[in-house]
Enzyme design. Structure first.
Site, PDB file in Angstrom:
ATOM      1  N   GLU A  20      49.649 -19.155   5.415  1.00 50.42           N
ATOM      2  CA  GLU A  20      50.629 -18.171   4.932  1.00 50.42           C
ATOM      3  C   GLU A  20      50.825 -18.307   3.419  1.00 50.42           C
ATOM      4  OE1 GLU A  20      53.623 -19.178   7.795  1.00 50.42           O
ATOM      5  OE2 GLU A  20      52.333 -18.326   9.338  1.00 50.42           O
ATOM      6  N   LYS A  71      58.630 -23.132   9.466  1.00 47.89           N
ATOM      7  CA  LYS A  71      58.505 -21.987   8.550  1.00 47.89           C
ATOM      8  C   LYS A  71      59.894 -21.596   8.033  1.00 47.89           C
ATOM      9  CE  LYS A  71      54.330 -20.925  10.993  1.00 47.89           C
ATOM     10  NZ  LYS A  71      53.315 -19.956  11.387  1.00 47.89           N
ATOM     11  N   ASN A  95      56.178 -27.127  12.468  1.00 44.91           N
ATOM     12  CA  ASN A  95      56.366 -26.368  11.230  1.00 44.91           C
ATOM     13  C   ASN A  95      57.326 -25.220  11.522  1.00 44.91           C
ATOM     14  OD1 ASN A  95      56.142 -24.794   8.949  1.00 44.91           O
ATOM     15  ND2 ASN A  95      54.024 -24.149   9.339  1.00 44.91           N
ATOM     16  N   HIS A 121      49.148 -24.148   3.631  1.00 47.58           N
ATOM     17  CA  HIS A 121      49.228 -23.385   4.874  1.00 47.58           C
ATOM     18  C   HIS A 121      48.657 -21.982   4.645  1.00 47.58           C
ATOM     19  CE1 HIS A 121      50.922 -21.145   8.224  1.00 47.58           C
ATOM     20  NE2 HIS A 121      51.006 -22.302   8.842  1.00 47.58           N
ATOM     21  N   GLU A 145      43.543 -25.043  11.088  1.00 41.33           N
ATOM     22  CA  GLU A 145      44.298 -23.928  11.651  1.00 41.33           C
ATOM     23  C   GLU A 145      43.513 -22.633  11.459  1.00 41.33           C
ATOM     24  OE1 GLU A 145      48.730 -24.827  11.911  1.00 41.33           O
ATOM     25  OE2 GLU A 145      48.404 -24.209   9.868  1.00 41.33           O
ATOM     26  N   GLY A 187      50.241 -17.792  15.131  1.00 37.43           N
ATOM     27  CA  GLY A 187      51.275 -16.812  15.469  1.00 37.43           C
ATOM     28  C   GLY A 187      50.781 -15.643  16.299  1.00 37.43           C
ATOM     29  N   SER A 215      48.927 -21.359  17.656  1.00 36.83           N
ATOM     30  CA  SER A 215      49.363 -21.012  19.023  1.00 36.83           C
ATOM     31  C   SER A 215      49.323 -22.196  19.991  1.00 36.83           C
ATOM     32  CB  SER A 215      48.559 -19.824  19.561  1.00 36.83           C
ATOM     33  OG  SER A 215      48.780 -18.683  18.753  1.00 36.83           O
TER      34      SER A 215
HETATM   35  P1  PGA Z   1      51.894 -21.099  15.532  1.00 36.90           P
HETATM   36  O1  PGA Z   1      51.830 -21.549  13.990  1.00 36.90           O
HETATM   37  O2  PGA Z   1      51.982 -22.333  16.372  1.00 36.90           O
HETATM   38  O3  PGA Z   1      53.152 -20.251  15.625  1.00 36.90           O
HETATM   39  O4  PGA Z   1      50.659 -20.314  15.808  1.00 36.90           O
HETATM   40  C1  PGA Z   1      51.087 -22.677  13.596  1.00 36.90           C
HETATM   41  C2  PGA Z   1      51.239 -22.875  12.113  1.00 36.90           C
HETATM   42  O5  PGA Z   1      51.355 -21.884  11.388  1.00 36.90           O
HETATM   43  O6  PGA Z   1      51.264 -24.023  11.613  1.00 36.90           O
END
Ligand code: PGA
Length: 259
Positions: free
Chosen positions: A97, A11, A9, A95, A167, A173, A213
């Site tokens: 976010e 983003k 992903n 997601h 997640e 992140g 992560s």
């Molecule tokens: P990350 O993000 O691997 O940077 O923690 C995962 C995601 O948001 O799908």
């Protein structure tokens, strides 16, 4: 057996030019990888370029969101049919976010999942608890609500075609991944609910992947858990070598042996 699925992903990162450069290198790096479903999710603007550059390869393309109407006066929105036409086969939905920054509700997730399926896209539906919710021992309740409302109305026939991404919000992140045991516990719970609500056969075939992560260093231990069927990778997927390494280590975890 479920083939592990590893999705990157991106983003809101990478221009069209960056995308084409990345996928051209990436397709060569992973061309001999078998036994893993590989997906990249660029921003909308680069979906078509990515799909073109990945034509006839073993890498699929996802969009990062969609709107549930087919077309109409919805300024700024993109439909499932448009995404499909641009060459994507998957779409990320709900997601964290989008839920926290853009107010996306479980009801919106549900409409989007239905629309994705109607457009012939494979939905990657994201669920997961915040740190507060985990600390208050509400993790399973949150997951239950997100699954029940997010997948409401879907049939046992549709569930095998669906991907659920667990997640934990506190792991996204932050550099702090769930431990393999924490991931397995949550994934086993999700699978149990899928059995209960959609039947054993549907639950057995549905991919439940982990996100938060994921890095080359932890991919193997996470994906080797029995109910962890792959990974949704954010930050580490922006680097072509790191993403390739995650795919190769996940494959070793799931299938064994080198490429
Ligand atoms: P990350 O993000 O691997 O940077 O923690 C995962 C995601 O948001 O799908």
């Amino acid at each position: 057996m479920r083939t592990p699925l590893i999705a990157g992903n991106w983003k809101m990162f990478k221009s069209v030019a960056d995308t084409v450069r990345y996928v051209k290198e990436f397709r060569g790096l992973v061309k001999d990888v078998t036994g893993v479903e590989i997906v990249v999710a660029p921003p909308f603007t680069a979906v078509h370029a990515a799909a073109e550059a990945l034509r006839n390869s073993n890498v699929g393309v996802a969009a990062q969101d969609l709107y549930w109407e087919r077309e109409g006066a919805f300024t700024g929105e993109i439909s499932g049919a448009m995404i499909r036409e641009a060459g994507a086969e998957y779409v990320i939905i709900g997601h964290s976010e989008r839920r926290t920054l853009f107010g996306e509700t479980d009801d919106a997730v549900n409409r989007k999942a239905q629309a994705a399926i109607a457009a012939g896209l494979i939905p990657i539906v994201c669920i997961g608890e915040t740190l507060d919710q985990r600390d208050r021992n509400e993790t399973f309740d949150v997951l239950d609500r997100q699954i029940k409302q997010g997948l409401d109305g879907l049939t046992g026939q549709q569930i095998p075609e669906l991907v659920i991404a667990y997640e934990p919000v506190w792991a996204i992140g932050t550099g702090r991944n769930a431990t393999p045991a924490q991931a397995q516990e949550a994934h086993a719970h999700i699978r149990k609910r899928l059995v209960q609500w959609f039947g054993a056969e549907a639950a057995e075939l549905c991919h439940v992947i982990y996100g938060g992560s994921v890095k080359p260093e932890n991919a193997r231990d996470l994906v080797s858990q029995p109910d962890v069927d792959g990974a949704l990778v954010g930050g580490a997927s922006l680097d072509v070598r790191a993403f390739q390494e995650i795919i190769s280590r996940s494959r070793t975890a799931a299938v064994g042996g080198p490429v």
